[in-house]
Design an enzyme around this catalytic site. Sequence first.
Site, PDB file in Angstrom:
ATOM      1  N   HIS A  12      -7.384   0.461   7.105  1.00 49.56           N
ATOM      2  CA  HIS A  12      -6.027  -0.483   7.283  1.00 49.56           C
ATOM      3  C   HIS A  12      -5.730  -0.816   8.538  1.00 49.56           C
ATOM      4  O   HIS A  12      -5.752   0.256   9.503  1.00 49.56           O
ATOM      5  CB  HIS A  12      -5.049   0.059   6.565  1.00 49.56           C
ATOM      6  CG  HIS A  12      -5.302   0.468   5.006  1.00 49.56           C
ATOM      7  ND1 HIS A  12      -5.973   1.775   4.920  1.00 49.56           N
ATOM      8  CD2 HIS A  12      -5.084  -0.250   4.018  1.00 49.56           C
ATOM      9  CE1 HIS A  12      -5.875   1.741   3.455  1.00 49.56           C
ATOM     10  NE2 HIS A  12      -5.276   0.700   3.064  1.00 49.56           N
ATOM     11  N   ASP A  39      -3.635   1.855  10.163  1.00 44.94           N
ATOM     12  CA  ASP A  39      -4.101   3.290  10.149  1.00 44.94           C
ATOM     13  C   ASP A  39      -4.708   3.376  11.880  1.00 44.94           C
ATOM     14  O   ASP A  39      -4.689   4.645  12.488  1.00 44.94           O
ATOM     15  CB  ASP A  39      -5.653   3.694   9.340  1.00 44.94           C
ATOM     16  CG  ASP A  39      -5.241   3.218   7.949  1.00 44.94           C
ATOM     17  OD1 ASP A  39      -4.214   3.776   7.380  1.00 44.94           O
ATOM     18  OD2 ASP A  39      -6.157   2.970   7.382  1.00 44.94           O
TER      19      ASP A  39
END
Length: 436
Positions: free
Chosen positions: A100, A103
Amino acid sequence: MSTGFFGDIAKIKYEGPDSTNPLAFRHYNPDEIVGGKRMEDHLRFAVAYWHTFTWPGGDPFGGQTFQRPWFEDTMQAAKLKADVAFEFFSLLGSPFYCFHDADVRPEGKNFAENTKNLNEIVDYFAQKQADTGVKLLWGTANLFSNRRFMSGAATNPDPDVFAFSAATVKTCMDATKTLGGANYVLWGGREGYETLLNTDLSRELDQLGRFLNLVVEYKYKIGFEGTILIEPKPQEPTKHQYDYDVATVYAFLQKNGLEKEVKVNIEQGHAILAGHSFEHELAMANAFGIFGSIDMNRNDYQSGWDTDQFPNNVPEMALAYYHVLAGGGFKNGGTNFDSKLRRQSLDPQDLLIGHIGGMDCCARGLKAAAKMIEDGALSKPLSERYAKWDSPEAQKMLRGELKLEEIAALVERDDINPEPKPGRQEYLENVVNRYV
């Protein structure tokens, strides 16, 4: 160059089923030929950036248990995390990874700063990919963690949140394309409701349909050749999610004219939450022609929530990969370990050991599945069970060449009075057990 996080651990190698080395593969041999294809090319393993390098080890009753040197929201920490991540991919021999946006980049004060940070880390990832040969299986946007998304992203009652979410997905699709990603995933963690008392269901579903159409349109505009995937989940964090399961997603895609454009990324744990088996969801996706990829993990069957544990049940894996192979195998998709350590697993080695065990389990399941297909162990009994449908009269019914009254006349004319045939479930269960 080693970051030192994993000490002096060498690259994980295949040592065979008799090995007792916890840092070696016993069943996953990347170059072993299974069903005419290298095992690595069948399984297409990927490491999830979020659970592996971002999750702090918390639970609803306690906070962080993991101490990682990159747990700071700075670009320097993000690059250290990337250094450790790509070292991990190389040690493990994982050909792919997934992420993501949240992240991999520090959180900015606004959309423009988030985009700048993401672009900087994408450049860093591109060099890491070139250095290691590791590829991106898929990218996605985190549209659920920040408080702005607490009432949804695409389905939010505030159009500004819809716009912010759409802009975020655009930048993440750009990043995925730049890094050569094979897929782009949409998971609607907040696309649902807590109560119908404050929810306009029809409006929110229309918003979600428009959002997905925007994504597909942009895919073609930028020439992204990967697959757009939706990841079904019935609930958690919302009480009810709109992408409940594969069948629900297919109905939604049909309603919006996207059933030829979007496929599904199926997670075992989400299937369990929906009251299904993993193989049920895989078989449904094959039946609808929308199978794309899998997130591999398992849930604790007693807990009732999404525990995201590493797979350890070979019979479950055998049936899962049976349906993957029966559907033609992965094309752009793969096996992403959306699995996380238990919060007491503090040693850096545990990250490797968890993935090694999961990869070995999947390898055993794959080999059993391939052998069942080669032997026709399940397909032959299945063909026999439905053989009568190949008769001319049955085919006429199926093709719509007989009207209801004609079928009724046929039953009366031929005095059709069918007797039930055995389902042989116990026999078939025993057949599966012979292979695992």
